[in-house]
Design a protein around this motif. Structure first.
Motif, mmCIF file in Angstrom:
data_model
loop_
_atom_site.group_PDB
_atom_site.id
_atom_site.type_symbol
_atom_site.label_atom_id
_atom_site.label_comp_id
_atom_site.label_asym_id
_atom_site.label_seq_id
_atom_site.Cartn_x
_atom_site.Cartn_y
_atom_site.Cartn_z
ATOM 1 N N VAL A 93 0.845 -1.194 0.000
ATOM 2 C CA VAL A 93 0.000 0.000 0.000
ATOM 3 C C VAL A 93 0.881 1.245 0.000
ATOM 4 O O VAL A 93 1.848 1.331 0.769
ATOM 5 N N ALA A 94 0.540 2.201 -0.867
ATOM 6 C CA ALA A 94 1.253 3.474 -0.911
ATOM 7 C C ALA A 94 0.332 4.576 -0.386
ATOM 8 O O ALA A 94 -0.782 4.744 -0.878
ATOM 9 N N VAL A 95 0.807 5.280 0.626
ATOM 10 C CA VAL A 95 0.065 6.423 1.179
ATOM 11 C C VAL A 95 0.862 7.673 0.801
ATOM 12 O O VAL A 95 1.999 7.847 1.233
ATOM 13 N N ILE A 96 0.260 8.521 -0.034
ATOM 14 C CA ILE A 96 1.015 9.616 -0.658
ATOM 15 C C ILE A 96 0.395 10.976 -0.351
ATOM 16 O O ILE A 96 -0.822 11.155 -0.476
ATOM 17 N N ASN A 97 1.251 11.904 0.019
ATOM 18 C CA ASN A 97 0.832 13.291 0.165
ATOM 19 C C ASN A 97 0.741 13.904 -1.228
ATOM 20 O O ASN A 97 1.735 13.967 -1.953
ATOM 21 N N MET A 121 1.378 5.562 -9.760
ATOM 22 C CA MET A 121 1.371 4.671 -8.607
ATOM 23 C C MET A 121 0.066 3.883 -8.530
ATOM 24 O O MET A 121 0.061 2.686 -8.198
ATOM 25 N N GLN A 122 -1.042 4.539 -8.848
ATOM 26 C CA GLN A 122 -2.350 3.882 -8.783
ATOM 27 C C GLN A 122 -2.468 2.732 -9.779
ATOM 28 O O GLN A 122 -3.212 1.781 -9.544
ATOM 29 N N LYS A 123 -1.732 2.794 -10.870
ATOM 30 C CA LYS A 123 -1.779 1.739 -11.872
ATOM 31 C C LYS A 123 -1.082 0.465 -11.398
ATOM 32 O O LYS A 123 -1.349 -0.630 -11.910
ATOM 33 N N ASN A 124 -0.179 0.614 -10.441
ATOM 34 C CA ASN A 124 0.632 -0.527 -10.041
ATOM 35 C C ASN A 124 0.443 -0.973 -8.591
ATOM 36 O O ASN A 124 0.792 -2.103 -8.241
ATOM 37 N N THR A 127 -3.214 2.541 -3.770
ATOM 38 C CA THR A 127 -2.699 3.868 -3.450
ATOM 39 C C THR A 127 -3.741 4.711 -2.735
ATOM 40 O O THR A 127 -4.899 4.780 -3.158
ATOM 41 N N ILE A 128 -3.306 5.342 -1.657
ATOM 42 C CA ILE A 128 -4.159 6.277 -0.912
ATOM 43 C C ILE A 128 -3.520 7.656 -1.024
ATOM 44 O O ILE A 128 -2.448 7.907 -0.481
ATOM 45 N N ALA A 129 -4.157 8.539 -1.786
ATOM 46 C CA ALA A 129 -3.641 9.895 -1.968
ATOM 47 C C ALA A 129 -4.371 10.842 -1.015
ATOM 48 O O ALA A 129 -5.605 10.859 -0.967
#
Length: 254
Positions: A93-97, A121-124, A127-129
């Motif tokens: 999981v990616a949490v991104i500012n 990032m969302q394609k792979n 992701t939580i932006a």
């Protein structure tokens, strides 16, 4: 090693990635986990890339992990998320500012800031932006962006037994706690002593004001939590009573 979880925190120097890693480490240690943490400051003082790794589990043998091994990535700047994407597990999981910081070369026009960082990032990855920088500004303290983003990632850590709010309060610099300001919450009802609010705000010995906390402290403006005054007296005619749950939410009916 199956029970060991790994988190990669990345950002630009000065954004507070190291502080988040310390909050995480303190929380996991209090919960009884074995924790290892490593830091790579890079060119932090010049606004360069900064990364830190945190690992926790029943038994952790080393603080460093390789590419494709991070269960969670926390990126305080969106281009940094792409820069370190290869370290994230495909199921991670990616949490991104959702915020961009222009490097010196980009600011000078020598290079262009890459478009579509979050979309890539969302394609792979899952992701939580989060517009953490915007939220921090709305709260009155741009420097608390890292803590806002940390709040967004807490569920991804999978440790509901940890009181992260308490851990944050215990980890932040001691100056915040000197007057108990770390314990204030939005909506708290407070009393201001020697504070004259009859015609604007100023100092007056014996004056008393009752107010409601409406925003956090502001580093840029140089003041503490914001208070909207609802009752005031230039003489000590108002007496205070300490009540643990003195917050306007407890007097509202929905």
């Amino acid at each position: 090693m199956n029970d060991v979880k790994s988190c990669l925190l990345v950002g630009v120097g000065g954004q507070g990635a190291i502080l988040i890693s310390k909050i995480m480490s303190n929380g996991f240690m209090k919960a009884g986990y074995d924790v290892k943490q490593s830091e790579v400051h890079g060119m932090a003082q010049r606004g360069g890339s900064v990364s830190t790794q945190v690992r926790w589990g029943k038994k952790v043998y080393g603080p460093v992990f390789g590419k494709g091994e991070a269960d969670i990535m926390v990126a305080l700047e969106k281009m940094e998320a792409v820069r370190y994407a290869e370290f994230l597990n495909p199921n991670g999981v990616a949490v991104i500012n959702d915020y961009a910081i222009k490097s010196t070369t980009i600011a000078s026009g020598a290079e262009e800031y890459p478009e579509g960082c979050i979309e890539a990032m969302q394609k792979n990855f899952k992701t939580i932006a989060v517009p953490a920088s915007d939220i921090a500004i709305q709260l009155g303290n741009p420097k608390c962006m890292n803590v806002v983003l940390f709040g967004a990632m807490c569920d991804s850590l999978g440790c509901p037994e940890i009181d992260w709010e308490q851990v944050v309060a215990e980890t932040v610099p001691a100056k915040v706690k000197e007057l108990g300001l770390d314990k204030l919450r939005f909506g708290d009802i407070v009393m201001l002593q020697d504070c004259d609010n009859m015609y604007g705000r100023g100092f007056l010995t014996g004056a008393v004001a009752i107010g409601v906390i409406i925003h956090s402290d502001c580093m840029l403006a140089g003041h503490g939590p914001g208070v909207t005054v609802i009752m005031a007296s230039q003489k000590p005619l108002i007496k205070a009573k300490v009540v643990a749950d003195a917050n306007i939410i407890n007097g509202l009916k929905f």
